[in-house]
Design a protein around this motif. Structure first.
Motif, short mmCIF file in Angstrom:
data_model
loop_
_atom_site.label_atom_id
_atom_site.label_comp_id
_atom_site.label_asym_id
_atom_site.label_seq_id
_atom_site.Cartn_x
_atom_site.Cartn_y
_atom_site.Cartn_z
N LYS A 88 0.98 -1.22 0.02
CA LYS A 88 0.01 -0.08 -0.08
C LYS A 88 0.88 1.24 0.13
CE LYS A 88 -3.98 -1.92 2.20
NZ LYS A 88 -4.96 -1.78 3.43
N ALA A 89 2.15 1.23 0.84
CA ALA A 89 2.81 2.37 0.76
C ALA A 89 3.59 2.77 -0.63
CB ALA A 89 3.89 2.34 1.94
N GLY A 90 3.95 1.38 -1.00
CA GLY A 90 4.71 1.74 -2.38
C GLY A 90 3.61 2.26 -3.41
N LYS A 91 2.11 1.46 -3.43
CA LYS A 91 1.38 2.22 -4.32
C LYS A 91 1.02 3.66 -4.12
CE LYS A 91 -3.26 1.22 -5.81
NZ LYS A 91 -4.49 0.39 -5.67
N ASN A 92 0.96 4.17 -2.83
CA ASN A 92 0.75 5.46 -2.48
C ASN A 92 1.85 6.55 -3.06
OD1 ASN A 92 -1.72 5.14 -1.52
ND2 ASN A 92 -0.93 4.98 0.64
N GLU A 93 3.18 5.88 -3.00
CA GLU A 93 4.15 6.73 -3.32
C GLU A 93 4.03 6.82 -4.77
OE1 GLU A 93 7.74 4.66 -1.87
OE2 GLU A 93 7.24 5.47 0.24
N LYS A 94 3.95 5.75 -5.41
CA LYS A 94 4.03 6.09 -7.05
C LYS A 94 2.82 7.00 -7.45
CE LYS A 94 5.65 1.30 -8.06
NZ LYS A 94 5.17 -0.07 -8.58
N GLU A 95 1.60 6.78 -6.71
CA GLU A 95 0.51 7.73 -6.98
C GLU A 95 0.93 9.21 -6.87
OE1 GLU A 95 -4.31 8.36 -5.84
OE2 GLU A 95 -2.95 6.55 -5.04
N ILE A 96 1.57 9.49 -5.76
CA ILE A 96 2.10 10.73 -5.33
C ILE A 96 2.93 11.24 -6.50
CG2 ILE A 96 3.33 12.07 -3.56
CD1 ILE A 96 2.20 10.31 -1.49
N ILE A 97 3.95 10.47 -6.90
CA ILE A 97 4.87 10.80 -7.98
C ILE A 97 4.00 11.17 -9.06
CG2 ILE A 97 6.64 10.08 -9.36
CD1 ILE A 97 7.79 8.44 -6.89
N SER A 98 3.15 10.45 -9.53
CA SER A 98 2.40 10.56 -10.85
C SER A 98 1.48 12.00 -10.53
CB SER A 98 1.59 9.41 -11.06
OG SER A 98 0.23 9.21 -10.14
N LEU A 99 0.81 12.09 -9.58
CA LEU A 99 0.22 13.52 -9.32
C LEU A 99 1.05 14.57 -9.37
CD1 LEU A 99 -2.31 12.21 -6.54
CD2 LEU A 99 -2.90 12.61 -8.90
N ASN A 100 2.12 14.43 -8.76
CA ASN A 100 3.02 15.75 -8.89
C ASN A 100 3.57 16.01 -10.18
OD1 ASN A 100 3.33 16.29 -6.03
ND2 ASN A 100 4.90 14.84 -5.48
N GLN A 101 3.82 15.00 -11.13
CA GLN A 101 3.97 15.00 -12.32
C GLN A 101 2.76 15.93 -13.06
OE1 GLN A 101 5.06 11.48 -13.79
NE2 GLN A 101 7.44 11.46 -13.09
N LYS A 102 1.82 15.57 -12.86
CA LYS A 102 0.53 16.16 -13.69
C LYS A 102 0.32 17.59 -13.09
CE LYS A 102 -2.41 11.91 -14.07
NZ LYS A 102 -3.63 11.21 -13.67
#
Length: 180
Positions: A88-102
């Protein structure tokens, strides 16, 4: 109105400031060590309250084996929950990175509004020299004149006649002789 010496900010000497800074850093480091030790003691206390030490004396082999199996089951449950939490933590980190890029893509790069400046050649030369202000610049006057030369053009002949003449060994011999 003149301010009195009591209202003025006092400035410390550089050596005094460095001394105070080093003392503050030493005090902060000591406080961090104490805080780490307190956390360790608190952790031990919570573990001891939650899981009291095992009483293995007086147990038979059968009871010890059952205790080991039970502990293995508990360890498996803890490992599963730990794995799930890491996923879950890894998934959340990936989501945070993608949102920052957006967010970065949506903001885009801001380009400053540039103003157009109209300058004539005389103005540009005037910035360089004083004499050019007096005389008008004529860039075309100093250019060289170039005459176009007529290129020698080969006459276009029927290519079929040329192919027939150059076919076979005689044609190659003609080409060889022409090259020399």
């Amino acid at each position: 109105m003149s301010e009195g010496p009591s209202k003025r900010k006092r400035k410390f000497a550089v050596t005094r400031r460095l001394l105070l800074k080093s003392k503050l850093l030493k005090k902060a480091a000591a406080m961090l060590v104490v805080e780490g030790e307190e956390k360790e003691r608190e952790k031990e206390r919570v573990v001891n309250e939650s899981y009291p030490p095992l009483q293995l004396s007086g147990m038979s082999v059968q009871e010890l084996q059952e205790l080991c199996k039970e502990l293995h089951r508990k360890i498996d449950v803890v490992d599963e929950t730990r794995y799930d939490m890491e996923a879950k933590a890894g998934k959340n980190e990936k989501e945070i990175i993608s949102l920052n890029q957006k967010i970065i893509e949506l903001k885009g790069i801001k380009k400053p509004n540039l103003k157009r400046v109209k300058k004539t050649t005389d103005d540009m030369l005037g910035a360089c020299t004083e004499t050019s202000r007096l005389t008008k610049a004529d860039f075309k006057a100093n250019l060289k004149t170039v005459k176009k030369e007529d290129e020698k053009r080969e006459e276009v002949t029927d290519w079929r006649k040329n192919v027939e003449a150059m076919s076979g060994m005689e044609g190659r011999k003609k080409m060889f002789n022409a090259g020399q």
